[in-house]
Design a protein around this motif. Structure first.
Motif, PDB file in Angstrom:
ATOM      1  N   PRO A  63      14.987  17.102   2.911  1.00 38.40           N
ATOM      2  CA  PRO A  63      14.500  18.393   3.431  1.00 38.40           C
ATOM      3  C   PRO A  63      14.662  18.551   4.939  1.00 38.40           C
ATOM      4  O   PRO A  63      14.515  19.655   5.463  1.00 38.40           O
ATOM      5  CB  PRO A  63      13.003  18.385   3.070  1.00 38.40           C
ATOM      6  N   PHE A  64      14.939  17.450   5.655  1.00 39.20           N
ATOM      7  CA  PHE A  64      15.021  17.517   7.116  1.00 39.20           C
ATOM      8  C   PHE A  64      16.468  17.380   7.545  1.00 39.20           C
ATOM      9  O   PHE A  64      17.208  16.575   6.981  1.00 39.20           O
ATOM     10  CB  PHE A  64      14.176  16.400   7.756  1.00 39.20           C
ATOM     11  N   HIS A  65      16.837  18.136   8.563  1.00 39.84           N
ATOM     12  CA  HIS A  65      18.211  18.036   9.065  1.00 39.84           C
ATOM     13  C   HIS A  65      18.356  16.747   9.867  1.00 39.84           C
ATOM     14  O   HIS A  65      17.778  16.606  10.944  1.00 39.84           O
ATOM     15  CB  HIS A  65      18.546  19.245   9.932  1.00 39.84           C
TER      16      HIS A  65
ATOM     17  N   LEU B 205      22.812  13.785  16.050  1.00 39.71           N
ATOM     18  CA  LEU B 205      21.887  13.932  17.183  1.00 39.71           C
ATOM     19  C   LEU B 205      20.480  13.442  16.812  1.00 39.71           C
ATOM     20  O   LEU B 205      19.844  12.695  17.552  1.00 39.71           O
ATOM     21  CB  LEU B 205      21.847  15.398  17.628  1.00 39.71           C
ATOM     22  N   GLU B 206      20.011  13.882  15.617  1.00 42.65           N
ATOM     23  CA  GLU B 206      18.665  13.493  15.174  1.00 42.65           C
ATOM     24  C   GLU B 206      18.605  11.980  14.955  1.00 42.65           C
ATOM     25  O   GLU B 206      17.650  11.314  15.341  1.00 42.65           O
ATOM     26  CB  GLU B 206      18.290  14.236  13.891  1.00 42.65           C
ATOM     27  N   ARG B 207      19.656  11.444  14.324  1.00 40.29           N
ATOM     28  CA  ARG B 207      19.724   9.989  14.112  1.00 40.29           C
ATOM     29  C   ARG B 207      19.621   9.246  15.448  1.00 40.29           C
ATOM     30  O   ARG B 207      18.850   8.304  15.593  1.00 40.29           O
ATOM     31  CB  ARG B 207      21.045   9.645  13.419  1.00 40.29           C
ATOM     32  N   ASP B 208      20.417   9.715  16.404  1.00 38.19           N
ATOM     33  CA  ASP B 208      20.446   9.009  17.687  1.00 38.19           C
ATOM     34  C   ASP B 208      19.120   9.114  18.428  1.00 38.19           C
ATOM     35  O   ASP B 208      18.655   8.144  19.019  1.00 38.19           O
ATOM     36  CB  ASP B 208      21.571   9.548  18.567  1.00 38.19           C
TER      37      ASP B 208
ATOM     38  N   ARG C  24      12.422   5.693  -1.905  1.00 39.89           N
ATOM     39  CA  ARG C  24      13.508   6.675  -2.046  1.00 39.89           C
ATOM     40  C   ARG C  24      13.702   7.466  -0.746  1.00 39.89           C
ATOM     41  O   ARG C  24      13.658   8.699  -0.734  1.00 39.89           O
ATOM     42  CB  ARG C  24      13.210   7.621  -3.214  1.00 39.89           C
ATOM     43  N   LEU C  25      13.923   6.738   0.331  1.00 36.89           N
ATOM     44  CA  LEU C  25      13.917   7.374   1.652  1.00 36.89           C
ATOM     45  C   LEU C  25      15.024   8.397   1.834  1.00 36.89           C
ATOM     46  O   LEU C  25      14.839   9.412   2.500  1.00 36.89           O
ATOM     47  CB  LEU C  25      13.989   6.319   2.763  1.00 36.89           C
ATOM     48  N   ARG C  26      16.183   8.150   1.227  1.00 35.60           N
ATOM     49  CA  ARG C  26      17.265   9.128   1.411  1.00 35.60           C
ATOM     50  C   ARG C  26      16.866  10.479   0.806  1.00 35.60           C
ATOM     51  O   ARG C  26      17.010  11.522   1.421  1.00 35.60           O
ATOM     52  CB  ARG C  26      18.574   8.617   0.807  1.00 35.60           C
TER      53      ARG C  26
ATOM     54  N   ALA D 139      19.994   1.768   8.862  1.00 37.38           N
ATOM     55  CA  ALA D 139      19.109   2.566   8.000  1.00 37.38           C
ATOM     56  C   ALA D 139      19.073   4.018   8.475  1.00 37.38           C
ATOM     57  O   ALA D 139      19.104   4.948   7.665  1.00 37.38           O
ATOM     58  CB  ALA D 139      17.709   1.963   7.968  1.00 37.38           C
ATOM     59  N   ALA D 140      19.026   4.216   9.790  1.00 42.87           N
ATOM     60  CA  ALA D 140      19.008   5.591  10.320  1.00 42.87           C
ATOM     61  C   ALA D 140      20.321   6.297   9.987  1.00 42.87           C
ATOM     62  O   ALA D 140      20.330   7.480   9.624  1.00 42.87           O
ATOM     63  CB  ALA D 140      18.758   5.573  11.827  1.00 42.87           C
ATOM     64  N   GLU D 141      21.419   5.571  10.083  1.00 41.33           N
ATOM     65  CA  GLU D 141      22.718   6.156   9.718  1.00 41.33           C
ATOM     66  C   GLU D 141      22.751   6.493   8.219  1.00 41.33           C
ATOM     67  O   GLU D 141      23.257   7.551   7.811  1.00 41.33           O
ATOM     68  CB  GLU D 141      23.845   5.189  10.107  1.00 41.33           C
TER      69      GLU D 141
ATOM     70  N   THR E 211       0.823  -1.216   0.000  1.00 40.24           N
ATOM     71  CA  THR E 211       0.000   0.000   0.000  1.00 40.24           C
ATOM     72  C   THR E 211       0.858   1.267   0.000  1.00 40.24           C
ATOM     73  O   THR E 211       0.490   2.275  -0.609  1.00 40.24           O
ATOM     74  CB  THR E 211      -0.930   0.005   1.243  1.00 40.24           C
ATOM     75  N   TYR E 212       2.016   1.203   0.690  1.00 44.69           N
ATOM     76  CA  TYR E 212       2.892   2.390   0.703  1.00 44.69           C
ATOM     77  C   TYR E 212       3.226   2.809  -0.728  1.00 44.69           C
ATOM     78  O   TYR E 212       3.090   3.982  -1.096  1.00 44.69           O
ATOM     79  CB  TYR E 212       4.188   2.129   1.492  1.00 44.69           C
ATOM     80  N   MET E 213       3.679   1.833  -1.504  1.00 43.10           N
ATOM     81  CA  MET E 213       4.067   2.099  -2.907  1.00 43.10           C
ATOM     82  C   MET E 213       2.887   2.657  -3.700  1.00 43.10           C
ATOM     83  O   MET E 213       3.063   3.584  -4.492  1.00 43.10           O
ATOM     84  CB  MET E 213       4.557   0.771  -3.514  1.00 43.10           C
TER      85      MET E 213
END
Ligand code: HEM
Length: 144
Positions: free
Chosen positions: A81-83, A87-90, A74-76, A124-126, A65-67
């Motif tokens: 647009p977001f910093h 810190l945000e990753r952690d 294309r998550l990267r 993935a977060a990294e 359904t997401y697709m």
């Protein structure tokens, strides 16, 4: 034990598990003074919740359904647009790890699911980090 013939989506019993996971995750984000301001629709996190739930369902082998709603993840690109610095990753990972632990304490969730999820989430977060956090990558002018 991991049964590699079935998807994680099936092993956790379907969509409801991901709804609980994402609800727990956004409970943390809602109180996070670093992450919350990044969310374009905050304080309303309904849309963000919906998109992350559908993405995770699709990623772990459930319906696509997401697709259908959003196109290729294309998550990267979508996070540009977001910093997203260290810190945000952690902080994202702190809330997601807590959410994984919360939902995986349910005795109906098979052993090993928490490890499988975190083995994906941590790198993935990294991967989505788009700022090194080092002075050389900051937006401050280098001269003057
Ligand atoms: C494993 C790591 C992550 C995954 C799987 C993930 C997944 C997603 C997904 C699926 C969306 C919606 C994309 C769309 O369809 O438009 C999204 C949006 C977003 N993500 Fe992430 N993300 C991750 C890490 C992060 C991190 C580290 C941050 C830190 C700032 C972050 C901040 C955001 C923000 C601010 C949005 C916009 C919310 C919205 O959809 O309205 N994400 N993320």
């Amino acid at each position: 034990m991991t049964d590699s013939t079935t998807t994680l989506f099936e092993r956790v019993g379907g969509a409801e598990f991901f709804e609980r996971l994402v609800d727990a995750f956004y409970e943390g984000v809602a109180t996070d003074e670093v992450l919350l301001p990044l969310y374009p629709e905050q304080p309303d996190l309904t849309g963000a919740r919906h998109r992350l739930t559908l993405f995770l369902i699709q990623y772990w082998g459930g319906p696509t359904t997401y697709m259908n709603e959003r196109g290729h993840p294309r998550l990267r690109m979508r996070h540009m647009p977001f910093h997203v610095g260290p810190l945000e990753r952690d902080r994202w990972l702190v809330h997601m790890t807590a959410a994984v632990e919360t939902v995986c304490t349910d005795p109906d969730v098979p052993d090993g699911i928490a490890d499988e999820l975190l083995t994906y989430f941590v790198p993935a977060a990294e991967h989505l980090r788009n700022d090194t956090g080092l002075p050389i990558s900051s937006s401050r002018p280098s001269h003057g």
